[in-house]
Design a protein around this motif. Structure first.
Motif, PDB file in Angstrom:
ATOM      1  N   MET A 148      -3.206   0.909  -3.812  1.00 32.64           N
ATOM      2  CA  MET A 148      -2.870  -0.493  -3.602  1.00 32.64           C
ATOM      3  C   MET A 148      -3.077  -1.217  -4.930  1.00 32.64           C
ATOM      4  SD  MET A 148      -4.229  -3.095  -0.630  1.00 32.64           S
ATOM      5  CE  MET A 148      -5.903  -3.242  -1.287  1.00 32.64           C
ATOM      6  N   PHE A 203      -7.148   1.088  -6.252  1.00 32.27           N
ATOM      7  CA  PHE A 203      -6.844  -0.208  -5.671  1.00 32.27           C
ATOM      8  C   PHE A 203      -7.281  -1.318  -6.609  1.00 32.27           C
ATOM      9  CE2 PHE A 203     -10.674   1.688  -3.910  1.00 32.27           C
ATOM     10  CZ  PHE A 203     -11.659   0.764  -4.199  1.00 32.27           C
ATOM     11  N   HIS A 251       0.834  -1.197   0.000  1.00 36.18           N
ATOM     12  CA  HIS A 251       0.000   0.000   0.000  1.00 36.18           C
ATOM     13  C   HIS A 251       0.872   1.252   0.000  1.00 36.18           C
ATOM     14  CE1 HIS A 251      -2.562   3.178   1.802  1.00 36.18           C
ATOM     15  NE2 HIS A 251      -3.549   2.547   1.201  1.00 36.18           N
TER      16      HIS A 251
END
Length: 341
Positions: free
Chosen positions: A311, A220, A123
Motif C-alpha cells: 500500500m 506500506f 492496496h
C-alpha cells in the motif's frame, strides 16, 4: 461567521484536525458529531473558549446529519471507513452527506465537502519477497485511481462524493483525503488504542513471539496524524480565502489527496516490534514463520489484508498545490498507535 460540521472529532484523525482547526480559526462556529454525553463533555472542557457545539448522534441519524450539514459552509467527514470492519454503513450515512452538501449549495454559494477515505483503495496483493510493484501518485496516476473497479474498498463511497460537484453544477467542491497507515494516538480523546498495531502487539505477547511473513518485503506508506490534519487545514484555508466555483480547481471533481510522510517494509516494522518487546521482557522466543494468508488471517483478522501486500502512495497533489510539507514524522515504528487506511 463560517460554520463547520465535523464527524469523528474524538478519534485519531478527527481530534488532530479539530485541534488545529480551533487553533487556526478560533472564530469559526463548529458543530462536532459525538456518540455519547461523555465525549460531548470532553470536547467542551477541552475547548472552552471557542464556539463549539457537540452534537449527540451517530452516522445512522440521517435527519440529524442533514440538518447539521445543511447549516455548514464546510463538512469535514473524518470517519475513516475501514472495509475490513464493514464500516461502510447502509446509505443513510453515505447518501445523506452528499445530499446535505447539495442542499446547502442550492443558494448558489459554494460549499465544501472534505471526506476522509483511505489508501487501501490502491492496496496491492502480491509477492512478499519483492518490493512494491507500484507507488500510486495522486497526480500521475489520477486517471487510473478514479476508474478503479467498484469492488475496491471505499470505492462506492468515493464515487458518491466525487459526483457531488457535477450534480450540483459546481456548487459543491469536494476533496477526498486518502491516508495510508496513520500513527500516533496522543491527540485522541477517547481512542487510546487505534486499530492495528496495539492489538497486534497484544497477540504477539500472548503467544510469546512475533510472526514473519515470507521475506517481509510487503510495504506500506504512513503518515503522522498531525501532518494529515495540516492537509485539511490547507484545503480549508484555500477554499475560504479563494471562494468560487473555479478558484481552486485542484481540489474539485477528481480531487484525490494521498498523504504520505514515509514508508516501511514489513520486515522492518515487525523487526522493530520484536526488538521492543524483547527489550521489555514481554516475549522471548524468535519470530515464527506464517505458512500463508489463511494462517495469518486466523491469527489476526487484519494482519493479512493490511500487511500481506503493498500500500504505497505518493501525495504529490498536496505538496504541489497546497505547499504541504511534513513536520512531525519520526517514523512508523512500534512506539505509536496505528490505524489502517
Amino acid at each position: 461567521m463560517t460554520q463547520i460540521f465535523i464527524t469523528g472529532s474524538t478519534g485519531l484523525i478527527g481530534s488532530a484536525i479539530l485541534s488545529q482547526l480551533v487553533q487556526r480559526h478560533p472564530d469559526f462556529k463548529i458543530a462536532a458529531l459525538v456518540r455519547t454525553p461523555e465525549k460531548a463533555s470532553s470536547l467542551k472542557s477541552l475547548y472552552p473558549h471557542v464556539e463549539l457545539e457537540p452534537v449527540l448522534g451517530t452516522l445512522h441519524d440521517s435527519t440529524l446529519l442533514e440538518k447539521q450539514a445543511g447549516r455548514a459552509d464546510v463538512v469535514i467527514n473524518n470517519r475513516l471507513l475501514l472495509p475490513l470492519l464493514i464500516c461502510n454503513h447502509p446509505w443513510p450515512e453515505k447518501g445523506s452527506r452528499t445530499r446535505q452538501a447539495k442542499e446547502k449549495g442550492n443558494n448558489n454559494t459554494p460549499r465544501y465537502l472534505r471526506h476522509t477515505s483511505g489508501a487501501f483503495i490502491v492496496h496491492q496483493y502480491g509477492d512478499r519477497s519483492t518490493p512494491a510493484p507500484k507507488v500510486y501518485d495522486d497526480i500521475e496516476d489520477l486517471a487510473e485511481i478514479v476508474s478503479l473497479p467498484d469492488e475496491r474498498p471505499h470505492r462506492d463511497v468515493e464515487k458518491i462524493v466525487l459526483s457531488a460537484h457535477k450534480t450540483t453544477a459546481g456548487l459543491i467542491h469536494t476533496a477526498i483525503i486518502n491516508p495510508p497507515i496513520v500513527y500516533r494516538s496522543n491527540w485522541s480523546i477517547h481512542t487510546t488504542f487505534p486499530l492495528s498495531l496495539p492489538d497486534l502487539i497484544k497477540r504477539f505477547v500472548a503467544q510469546g513471539h512475533c510472526l514473519k511473513l515470507g521475506q517481509g518485503r510487503a510495504s506500506f506508506s504512513y503518515v503522522h496524524h498531525a501532518d494529515l490534519a495540516t492537509v485539511f487545514m490547507r484545503l480549508l484555508d484555500r477554499a475560504l480565502l479563494n471562494p468560487g466555483p473555479s478558484a481552486n480547481p485542484e481540489d474539485i471533481d477528481n480531487g484525490y489527496f494521498f498523504v504520505d510522510t514515509g514508508f516501511t517494509e514489513l520486515k522492518d516494522y515487525i523487526g522493530a516490534i520484536d526488538a521492543a518487546l524483547k527489550s521489555r521482557g514481554l516475549i522471548g522466543a524468535e519470530a515464527k514463520e506464517v505458512s500463508g494468508p489463511e494462517e495469518a488471517e486466523r491469527f489476526h483478522p487484519y494482519l493479512c489484508p493490511t500487511l500481506c501486500g503493498h500500500m504505497r502512495v505518493r501525495g504529490s497533489r498536496a505538496r504541489r498545490y497546497l505547499g504541504w510539507e511534513l513536520r512531525e514524522d519520526v517514523g512508523c515504528g512500534a512506539g505509536g498507535g496505528g490505524c489502517v487506511g
